[in-house]
Design an enzyme around this catalytic site. Structure first.
Site, PDB file in Angstrom:
ATOM      1  N   LEU A  54      69.738 -44.822  92.364  1.00 27.79           N
ATOM      2  CA  LEU A  54      68.779 -45.845  92.758  1.00 27.79           C
ATOM      3  C   LEU A  54      69.218 -47.250  92.321  1.00 27.79           C
ATOM      4  CD1 LEU A  54      65.417 -44.068  91.821  1.00 27.79           C
ATOM      5  CD2 LEU A  54      66.512 -44.190  94.067  1.00 27.79           C
TER       6      LEU A  54
ATOM      7  N   LYS B 197      79.420 -42.070  80.511  1.00 27.02           N
ATOM      8  CA  LYS B 197      78.934 -43.038  79.525  1.00 27.02           C
ATOM      9  C   LYS B 197      79.799 -43.076  78.260  1.00 27.02           C
ATOM     10  CE  LYS B 197      74.108 -43.252  81.009  1.00 27.02           C
ATOM     11  NZ  LYS B 197      72.696 -43.153  80.565  1.00 27.02           N
TER      12      LYS B 197
ATOM     13  N   ASN C  19      75.997 -47.608  79.057  1.00 29.43           N
ATOM     14  CA  ASN C  19      75.504 -47.525  80.435  1.00 29.43           C
ATOM     15  C   ASN C  19      75.709 -48.833  81.187  1.00 29.43           C
ATOM     16  OD1 ASN C  19      73.491 -48.927  78.991  1.00 29.43           O
ATOM     17  ND2 ASN C  19      71.909 -48.287  80.435  1.00 29.43           N
TER      18      ASN C  19
ATOM     19  N   ASP D 151      69.659 -48.143  77.329  1.00 24.65           N
ATOM     20  CA  ASP D 151      68.745 -47.030  77.597  1.00 24.65           C
ATOM     21  C   ASP D 151      67.565 -46.990  76.630  1.00 24.65           C
ATOM     22  OD1 ASP D 151      69.932 -45.933  79.872  1.00 24.65           O
ATOM     23  OD2 ASP D 151      71.340 -44.728  78.703  1.00 24.65           O
TER      24      ASP D 151
ATOM     25  N   LEU E  93      63.403 -38.100  79.888  1.00 23.03           N
ATOM     26  CA  LEU E  93      64.336 -39.195  80.148  1.00 23.03           C
ATOM     27  C   LEU E  93      64.831 -39.182  81.588  1.00 23.03           C
ATOM     28  CD1 LEU E  93      66.489 -39.287  76.879  1.00 23.03           C
ATOM     29  CD2 LEU E  93      64.357 -40.485  77.406  1.00 23.03           C
TER      30      LEU E  93
ATOM     31  N   GLN F 149      66.009 -50.452  81.925  1.00 21.89           N
ATOM     32  CA  GLN F 149      67.397 -50.605  81.465  1.00 21.89           C
ATOM     33  C   GLN F 149      68.207 -51.388  82.492  1.00 21.89           C
ATOM     34  OE1 GLN F 149      70.341 -49.115  82.746  1.00 21.89           O
ATOM     35  NE2 GLN F 149      69.334 -48.001  84.395  1.00 21.89           N
TER      36      GLN F 149
END
Length: 278
Positions: free
Chosen positions: A18, A69, A90, A106, A220, A251
């Protein structure tokens, strides 16, 4: 006409992301012409893909999602405290001198989603963290900073839970327990699902006794990956149950501000995504 600076999100797979939609919505708030795309990089190709993006494609910033990550953190030249605590990044930003900085937004995004969007004060909560991998490490320090009273970490591999507790370094507030003990470790008023079970399509079998009557349960993940845990939370009769869609938006807002120097309004973007993804 100046060519717009390049931004991207790296992952594998990445088609579902997204992030392009979120960042375009943020950019529209400021009239910014944004070139933001998805880049699918297999783990073995990730470092080279990032290097090429920043060095040859005028890349200025990148979001990083699974499974990259930790690799993003490792390849950076400079790392923020949050990224160093988590051991993962991230967000990557190209500095003016060409070096790459790693960030982890995050944890800050999760706390802002809980405390500001959902208006829940985390101070004094006894928290249970399910999982001790990268997702858990990304948010644990932010939970501590938000003022929780205690953090109990439970992971199927106890070594990872112990390593995270040791890294936080507050033995009077942070404890670890065995997964097999979940039936008799008492109840908690904040339960964070940081496992990958939902993402992998696996079910979590949890005792209802974990949830205090006024508890907040927070996954999460978002969308399909959070359905199982949130269904358990509702069945357990908790007061609040939320997925991580708001965390995703928050974030991303931190990353956008790092790159563009402007703070976007997150609520309209969250509502747009909730309307289409809920």
């Amino acid at each position: 006409m100046t060519h717009p600076r390049q931004y991207a999100v790296f992952g594998h797979p990445i088609a579902h992301s997204l992030s392009p939609q979120i960042h375009q919505a943020f950019a529209q708030q400021f009239g910014i012409a944004l070139d933001y795309r998805t880049i699918d990089a297999a783990p073995a190709a990730f470092a080279d893909a990032v290097k090429h993006f920043f060095e040859h494609e005028d890349g200025r910033g990148a979001n990083v999602t699974l499974p990259h990550k930790a690799a993003a953190f490792a390849l950076a030249d400079e790392r923020t405290k949050a990224a160093t605590n988590a051991g993962s990044a991230n967000v990557l930003t190209r500095l003016p001198d060409g070096r790459i900085a790693a960030h982890n937004t995050d944890g800050a995004g999760m706390v802002r989603d809980i405390t500001e969007r959902h208006s829940i004060d985390l101070r004094g909560h006894d928290a249970l963290m399910l999982g001790a991998g990268g997702a858990a490490r990304g948010v644990a320090w932010s939970l501590m900073d938000a003022g929780i009273a205690s953090l109990t970490i439970v992971n199927r591999s106890p070594d990872a839970a112990d390593a995270l507790a040791d890294a936080i370094g507050e033995p009077h507030r942070v404890h670890t327990r065995y997964w097999e003990d979940l039936d008799n470790i008492g109840s908690y008023d904040l339960i964070i699902n940081a496992t990958s079970a939902g993402t992998l399509g696996q079910s979590l079998t949890l005792p209802f006794s974990l949830a205090a009557p006024r508890a907040l349960c927070y996954d999460l993940g978002y969308g399909k990956s959070a359905i199982g845990f949130l269904a358990w939370a509702h069945a357990a009769g908790v007061r609040y149950a939320h997925d991580g869609l708001g965390m995703l938006v928050e974030q991303a807002a931190d990353a956008f501000e790092l790159w563009h120097g402007k703070r976007p309004e997150t609520e309209p973007v969250y509502r747009m995504l909730r309307a289409t993804k809920a």
